[in-house]
Structures are given as structure tokens and as C-alpha cells.
Design an enzyme around this catalytic site. Structure first.
Site, PDB file in Angstrom:
ATOM      1  CD1 TRP A  27       0.317   0.381   3.365  1.00 60.46           C
ATOM      2  CD2 TRP A  27      -0.276  -1.749   2.995  1.00 60.46           C
ATOM      3  NE1 TRP A  27       0.767  -0.353   4.415  1.00 60.46           N
ATOM      4  CE2 TRP A  27       0.413  -1.671   4.222  1.00 60.46           C
ATOM      5  CE3 TRP A  27      -0.751  -2.984   2.562  1.00 60.46           C
ATOM      6  CZ2 TRP A  27       0.656  -2.798   5.005  1.00 60.46           C
ATOM      7  CZ3 TRP A  27      -0.520  -4.101   3.345  1.00 60.46           C
ATOM      8  CH2 TRP A  27       0.172  -4.002   4.548  1.00 60.46           C
ATOM      9  NE  ARG A  28       4.758   2.546   4.564  1.00 61.05           N
ATOM     10  CZ  ARG A  28       5.476   2.137   5.599  1.00 61.05           C
ATOM     11  NH1 ARG A  28       6.633   1.530   5.399  1.00 61.05           N
ATOM     12  NH2 ARG A  28       5.061   2.339   6.822  1.00 61.05           N
ATOM     13  CD  GLU A  40      -3.942   3.711   7.189  1.00 62.15           C
ATOM     14  OE1 GLU A  40      -4.151   3.446   8.374  1.00 62.15           O
ATOM     15  OE2 GLU A  40      -2.797   3.975   6.756  1.00 62.15           O
ATOM     16  CG  LEU A  83      -7.971  -9.360   8.126  1.00 62.53           C
ATOM     17  CD1 LEU A  83      -6.543  -9.869   8.144  1.00 62.53           C
ATOM     18  CD2 LEU A  83      -8.213  -8.588   6.842  1.00 62.53           C
ATOM     19  N   GLY A  84     -10.651 -11.364  11.073  1.00 60.56           N
ATOM     20  CA  GLY A  84     -11.275 -10.943  12.333  1.00 60.56           C
ATOM     21  C   GLY A  84     -11.923  -9.560  12.259  1.00 60.56           C
ATOM     22  CE1 TYR A  85     -11.339  -6.866  17.385  1.00 59.81           C
ATOM     23  CE2 TYR A  85      -9.477  -7.653  16.093  1.00 59.81           C
ATOM     24  CZ  TYR A  85     -10.045  -7.365  17.306  1.00 59.81           C
ATOM     25  OH  TYR A  85      -9.332  -7.556  18.451  1.00 59.81           O
ATOM     26  CE1 TYR A 123      -3.545   6.385  12.352  1.00 58.25           C
ATOM     27  CE2 TYR A 123      -5.122   4.852  11.386  1.00 58.25           C
ATOM     28  CZ  TYR A 123      -3.822   5.270  11.582  1.00 58.25           C
ATOM     29  OH  TYR A 123      -2.801   4.599  10.982  1.00 58.25           O
ATOM     30  CG  ASP A 141      -1.525   4.902  15.306  1.00 59.90           C
ATOM     31  OD1 ASP A 141      -0.581   5.598  15.752  1.00 59.90           O
ATOM     32  OD2 ASP A 141      -1.342   3.951  14.529  1.00 59.90           O
ATOM     33  CB  CYS A 202      17.084   4.690  22.425  1.00 60.99           C
ATOM     34  SG  CYS A 202      15.522   4.490  23.300  1.00 60.99           S
ATOM     35  CB  CYS A 205      15.796   6.423  17.888  1.00 61.63           C
ATOM     36  SG  CYS A 205      14.474   7.630  17.729  1.00 61.63           S
TER      37      CYS A 205
HETATM   38  S1  SF4 Z   1      11.666   8.247  20.403  1.00 63.12           S
HETATM   39 FE1  SF4 Z   1      13.581   7.253  19.904  1.00 63.12          FE
HETATM   40  S2  SF4 Z   1      14.926   7.749  21.576  1.00 63.12           S
HETATM   41 FE2  SF4 Z   1      12.863   8.182  22.275  1.00 63.12          FE
HETATM   42  S3  SF4 Z   1      12.218   6.323  23.293  1.00 63.12           S
HETATM   43 FE3  SF4 Z   1      11.545   6.186  21.184  1.00 63.12          FE
HETATM   44  S4  SF4 Z   1      13.197   5.048  20.193  1.00 63.12           S
HETATM   45 FE4  SF4 Z   1      14.017   5.833  22.109  1.00 63.12          FE
END
Ligand code: SF4
Length: 370
Positions: A27-28, A40, A83-85, A123, A141, A202, A205
Site C-alpha cells: 500500500w506504499r 488502513e 482477518l477478524g473484526y 485517524y 494512533d 533508541c 532512533c
Molecule cells: S523516540 Fe527514539 S529515543 Fe525516544 S524512546 Fe523512542 S526510540 Fe528511544
């Protein structure tokens, strides 16, 4: 949440990450609002990997709004089967009919018309309109709310009405007005792939340096967990008629009722689809099933011999359902109004819920030696 120059950098980092690392999902590859809408709706409460084959099959059979609107309802449910629901499939077709009747079969662009379609809330409207038409509406969401709660180290339950409203405002402020569709998908992708509910990554991230929860060294404690509803145990008994030529009997989808259904409301549990005659059990499965069957077969109490089959277990939201299926051998096909006779092996051809499929599987297991 951020001053303007930090917001610009935040957007740049997140979009660059998304463009490089986004998953290649069917879908992208489209801007067609119909296809985005189907994805969606299917993705609500359902994992991406489970959705992909359903999405492809559904669009092969219903390539546009007109095809979905004019399809037999049973066929729409059959392609949704598993698929449910199922109310999602019913709403999809109802909305397709609205689009044909009110918008000449063209998916509407304005927010009011999209929100008036069955099964589409804030949403979904924001997701479809931003991706297909570039509308500047931010999605919010559970995934996005979690990311925002961590970025701002926001305490409290995110679903609490006032907090949700304030998160919606924050999401709107962060939205990149130049690329709203990509932006919304980037926020969702970050929540799904990196800022996951447990063990957020993180170190990978792209916006870690903006994140308050990370600075506080405790991202996983945001947002506060929702209080879970206690699980309710429910027992049902189902009649699996064993009739000539390997056929069994199913009852038609129960009618919609107004109001909130009871926890053991059978139509809610078996889904509003073709199903085995089923009743909620209080004490004595054998006796209560016979009494239930009397409304179709007047002699059920005395004549029927009930052979217990393997138990079936099923979870529906907070309800843990145990079904006790009974095989009932019948010399002829009983005449029950609206019922359908079908071979157990042919279940794939009918729109039935996963629970009904599990019962059919229990009936196909080889009989236990006595
Ligand atoms: S936004 Fe990024 S840095 Fe912050 S908790 Fe989520 S993954 Fe970790």
C-alpha cells in the site's frame, strides 16, 4: 513541543530516516485513496504480515469502489474470513455503496465527506487524505501517541480524553506541511519499528537527541500502561450435525442488535457470519444445548445423541472462550429455516469466523477410540 528550528531539524531527520529505511509494503506503492483506505482498515488491530495476503486477494477481486459496492455481501465476508473484526468488512462495503451513491464512485477528498463514510474515524480519515491527497492532517494512533509521550516524557494514560486531545495538537504541530503523507507514515513507522512498546531501540532512533524519555534514561516507562480489563471466561456449546454425504448445518449470520451486547452474547462471539448452532452454557452443556436446539427441532431433548468432540479455545478481546462442540448424527438433513447445509471440507468457500473454522477442524479430527 519544540521551538521552530528544532522542529525543522526533527522533521528533516525523521523524513530522511523514513525514506531510507521504510518497509516496502504494497500500500506504499500507490496514491489511490481506495487502496490506501482498504489497507488502513485491514491494518486496524491486525499485524502487517497478516494483512498483506488479504490485501492482495481483496484488491484482485475488488479492484475499485464500484466492484466492492456491487459485490455479493457473502463474498466480501469470505475474502475477509480469518482477518477478524468483521464489522470492518461490513462497514467497508457500506461505505463503498455510499461513495457510489453520493460521489459517483470517486473517493471523496473533503474531510467532512470522508468522515461521513461508514467505519471511518478521525485517524483513518487523516491517514487516507494525507497520503492520497497531501491533506495537512496529522494521524494519532497508539503507536504515534507512544512516540509523542516518550519524546516529551509525558506522564499519564495517553487514551485519557484530555491527554489524547493535547497529543493530537502536538502531532498537528509536528506534521511536516510539505510532506504530510510521508510524515504520517514516518511517525507510524518509527512507532512500529524502532520506538516499540517494549525495548525501544533508541540507539537506532533518528530522533533520539530530541527525546526527553531517553534523556531520563527510562523510555519504556512512557506512556503509562493502560489498566487491563480482567479476563472473562465463557463456555459455549456448539452442535455439529453429521448428515448424509458428509454434510453439516450452519445458521445464517445473526441480525444486528442495538445496545451493548452481554459478555456471552453468542453473535458477538461467533461473529455475525455463518455459524454452527451455538449457545452460551451455564451448568450442563448437554442439556442446555438440547434445550436450545428444540427451537429448531421439537424432539431434540429426547431423540438426539450428543457425542463430545475436542474442546476449542478462542480469545475475543478480554473474553476467553471455550467451545464444547458436539457431533449429532442425523439420518436426514433437518429442515431449519434459513440454515445452509455444507460439507465440512468446504468451509474455505464460506464466510465464517476463525472460531467456526476451529470447530469444523475439531469435527474433522479422527474419532477417539472408546
Ligand atoms: S523516540 Fe527514539 S529515543 Fe525516544 S524512546 Fe523512542 S526510540 Fe528511544
Amino acid at each position: 513541543m519544540f521551538a521552530r528550528n528544532r522542529r525543522t531539524l526533527f522533521r528533516k531527520n525523521l523524513l530522511a530516516w523514513y525514506r531510507q529505511f521504510q518497509r516496502d509494503l504494497p500500500w506504499r506503492r500507490t496514491k489511490d485513496p481506495y487502496r490506501i483506505w482498504i489497507s488502513e482498515i485491514m491494518l486496524q488491530q491486525t499485524r502487517v504480515a497478516a494483512v498483506i495476503p488479504y490485501y492482495q486477494r481483496f484488491l484482485e477481486r475488488f479492484p475499485d469502489v464500484g466492484a466492492l459496492a456491487s459485490a455479493p455481501h457473502d463474498e466480501v465476508l469470505r475474502l475477509w474470513s480469518g482477518l477478524g473484526y468483521y464489522s470492518r468488512a461490513r462497514n467497508l462495503q457500506a461505505a463503498a455503496k455510499q461513495i457510489v451513491a453520493l460521489h459517483d464512485g470517486e473517493f471523496p477528498r473533503d474531510e467532512e465527506s470522508v468522515l461521513a463514510l461508514s467505519g471511518i474515524g478521525t485517524y483513518t480519515a487523516a491517514a487516507i487524505r494525507s497520503i492520497a491527497f497531501g491533506a495537512k492532517n496529522a494521524v494519532l494512533d497508539g503507536n504515534v501517541a507512544r512516540v509523542l509521550a516518550r519524546l516529551g516524557a509525558i506522564r499519564g494514560e495517553v487514551r485519557e480524553a484530555k491527554r489524547w486531545k493535547s497529543l493530537q495538537k502536538t502531532a498537528g504541530e509536528l506534521l511536516d506541511p510539505e510532506y504530510p503523507g510521508d510524515w504520517n507514515q514516518a511517525m507510524m513507522e518509527l512507532g512500529a519499528m524502532v520506538c516499540t512498546p517494549r525495548a525501544p531501540q533508541c540507539l537506532l532512533c533518528p530522533v533520539a537527541k530530541f527525546c526527553r524519555a531517553r534523556q531520563l534514561a527510562d523510555p519504556e516507562s512512557y506512556p503509562e500502561k493502560r489498566k487491563k480489563r480482567d479476563a472473562v471466561q465463557i463456555t459455549l456449546a456448539a452442535a455439529v450435525f453429521s448428515m448424509p454425504r458428509g454434510r453439516t448445518l450452519l445458521l445464517p449470520p445473526p441480525a444486528e442488535k442495538n445496545g451493548t451486547p452481554a459478555d456471552d452474547d453468542v453473535p458477538t462471539l461467533v461473529s455475525r457470519m455463518w455459524h454452527f448452532p451455538t449457545v452460551a452454557i451455564r451448568k450442563n452443556p448437554d442439556e442446555e444445548l438440547r434445550t436450545f436446539l428444540e427451537q429448531f427441532l421439537p424432539d431434540a431433548s429426547s431423540l438426539l445423541s450428543l457425542e463430545p468432540l475436542a474442546k476449542v479455545r478462542h480469545a475475543v478481546t478480554y473474553r476467553n472462550v471455550t467451545v464444547l462442540p458436539f457431533r449429532i448424527v442425523m439420518p436426514d438433513i433437518p429442515q431449519i429455516r434459513g440454515a445452509k447445509s455444507i460439507r465440512l471440507e468446504d468451509f474455505a468457500k464460506l464466510p465464517v469466523s476463525n472460531l467456526t473454522r476451529k470447530i469444523a477442524r475439531a469435527a474433522l479430527l479422527p474419532r477417539q477410540a472408546k
